[in-house]
Design an enzyme around this catalytic site. Structure first.
Site, PDB file in Angstrom:
ATOM      1  CG  ASP A 113      -8.538  51.154  25.928  1.00  0.00           C
ATOM      2  OD1 ASP A 113      -9.695  51.144  26.373  1.00  0.00           O
ATOM      3  OD2 ASP A 113      -8.235  50.630  24.849  1.00  0.00           O
ATOM      4  CD  GLU A 142     -11.144  55.473  18.467  1.00  0.00           C
ATOM      5  OE1 GLU A 142     -10.303  55.697  17.557  1.00  0.00           O
ATOM      6  OE2 GLU A 142     -11.009  54.563  19.315  1.00  0.00           O
TER       7      GLU A 142
HETATM    8  C1  GLC Z   1     -10.970  51.404  22.470  1.00  0.00           C
HETATM    9  C2  GLC Z   1     -11.766  52.147  23.535  1.00  0.00           C
HETATM   10  C3  GLC Z   1     -12.890  51.261  24.032  1.00  0.00           C
HETATM   11  C4  GLC Z   1     -13.751  50.846  22.851  1.00  0.00           C
HETATM   12  C5  GLC Z   1     -12.921  50.202  21.741  1.00  0.00           C
HETATM   13  C6  GLC Z   1     -13.713  49.999  20.460  1.00  0.00           C
HETATM   14  O1  GLC Z   1     -10.341  50.284  22.989  1.00  0.00           O
HETATM   15  O2  GLC Z   1     -10.947  52.554  24.588  1.00  0.00           O
HETATM   16  O3  GLC Z   1     -13.660  51.934  24.989  1.00  0.00           O
HETATM   17  O4  GLC Z   1     -14.747  49.983  23.259  1.00  0.00           O
HETATM   18  O5  GLC Z   1     -11.828  51.028  21.430  1.00  0.00           O
HETATM   19  O6  GLC Z   1     -14.266  51.207  20.007  1.00  0.00           O
END
Ligand code: GLC
Length: 423
Positions: A158, A391
């Protein structure tokens, strides 16, 4: 409970009945590449459930072939922007953009665990996988065959610095007021800034106004960036889809995929920048201005995973990777710590992501870079063992950050990082 049992428990608890969420509350829907990685975790103890995960993802396929980045099977007031903001989707309400195509990569790995059991399941999703890859070729193809993204969220990375300059040019004057929900769940210091968030939503509004015409968005939208991450994952996914086409006996599809793969080296070469990092790297390029993002991100190190044959550049890339790792206690930071924009806890501007490590290490191992591959694996193991199934992780301190009980971190553990996955 030992770590393998904990990881299995996380996947079961994040199971919403045939599809998983990345983690409760912060991400309460099915995300595309999260789900594909999660299938790898299920495959270590429940192959049927692994196939079910991929099948549920395929259920969201758009009429034009795209697999969207989020499937909203229900609404959730705790998440923004939800289905009423996107207003997209065919069979299932969804977002209007895609995510890195890990599904074919995961499908091949799940299939190879038990081809006899997998063949009918593979046949059930193969046409939709092939349609998605064809869509990438049609609606996300850059001038030299690189893969472009029309929104930072599409890349899965992102707030990587790759998008900074292109995002700066996205107009936000017409943006309606909104309330973020992500910062209610995790520390704002670990999330994208509000200036970035405004632009994410302005891009969403542009796509919605364009009726989610994905070809038009790529051609005319305010944001189109050739992304090394997306490019390399797609090249790898094409190779795996080719193997799957052979497994299902679809020679015509196999020929189409092979023809597209002829462009792989040209596409990668178009992203190479001699001056990036210690010895050169693959970098993003803004397709509206032609400007390159001079940032060494972990996406560059997916070149091995793509199976490129450019030995001189890959040697230089290995030197750049060595220089990046010299500055980090743990491998592989999402941004080179030598870069002034590096922030060890802010999402894709420094932290380590277990799924990216999984891809980088598999590529390195396949290319014979066994010492580097082993380092990435051992570091991933140590990070998860000491900080938990977070995460992402701080590459300097090793601390975990962002969401907890994360599906893809648990899956990467079971499939690869755990000592029990050895061999
Ligand atoms: C965030 C991450 C993305 C992922 C999502 C759900 O947006 O940047 O890569 O898929 O979270 O975990």
């Amino acid at each position: 409970m030992d770590l393998d049992a904990k990881a299995r428990d996380i996947l079961r608890r994040n199971d919403r009945g045939g599809h998983t969420v990345p983690t409760a509350s912060l991400y309460p829907f099915q995300w595309n590449w999260d789900s594909a990685f999660t299938a790898l975790g299920f495959a270590t103890f429940d192959l049927d459930r692994a196939w079910r995960e991929l099948e549920s993802l395929a259920e969201g396929t758009w009429d034009n072939g795209m697999w969207p980045h989020i499937l909203f099977r229900h609404d959730d007031p705790d998440y923004f922007p939800g289905p009423s903001v996107w207003r997209a989707g065919a069979a299932i309400p969804s977002s209007g953009i895609t995510q890195p195509p890990v599904a074919a990569i995961a499908a091949r790995r799940v299939f190879e665990r038990d081809p006899a059991l997998g063949l009918p399941r593979l046949r059930g999703i193969f046409a939709r996988l092939a349609a998605w890859h064809a869509w990438f070729h049609r609606d996300r193809r850059g001038p030299s065959g690189e893969t472009l993204v029309t929104h930072p969220w599409e890349s899965g990375r992102d707030n990587a610095p790759d998008w900074d300059a292109a995002l700066d040019r996205v107009p936000v004057e017409k943006l309606a007021a909104y309330v973020r929900r992500d910062t209610a769940h995790v520390d704002a210091q670990m999330r994208p800034t509000s200036a970035e968030y405004d632009r994410y939503l302005a891009l969403l509004a542009w796509g919605r106004t364009a009726g989610w015409d994905t070809g038009r968005i790529a051609a005319e939208g305010p944001f189109a960036v050739a992304d090394p991450g997306m490019t390399f994952v797609l090249i790898r996914a094409e190779r795996d889809l080719l193997a799957l086409a052979e497994a299902v006996g679809d020679a015509r599809e196999a020929a189409r995929i092979a023809a597209r793969l002829d462009e792989a080296e040209t596409a990668a070469a178009a992203l190479w920048v001699d001056e990036a990092g210690a010895a050169g790297a693959y970098c993003a390029r803004d397709l509206r201005t032609g400007r390159r993002a001079m940032a060494v991100t972990s996406a560059a190190f997916l070149a091995w995973f793509a199976g490129l044959a450019d030995a001189p550049r890959l040697q230089r890339l290995a030197d750049t990777l060595g220089h990046v790792l010299d500055a980090a206690a743990h491998a592989v930071p999402s941004l080179d710590p030598h870069d002034p924009r590096f922030e060890p806890k802010r999402y894709w501007r420094g932290p380590i992501w277990a799924i990216v490590n999984w891809m980088i290490a598999h590529g390195l191992a396949e290319a014979g870079q066994t010492a580097l591959a082993a380092r990435v694996r051992i570091d991933t193991r140590r990070l998860i063992a000491s900080a938990g199934f977070r995460e992402y992780f701080d590459p300097l301190s090793g601390e975990g950050a962002g969401g907890r009980a994360f599906s893809w971190t648990a899956a990467v553990w079971l499939d690869w990082a755990s000592p029990s996955a050895e061999g």
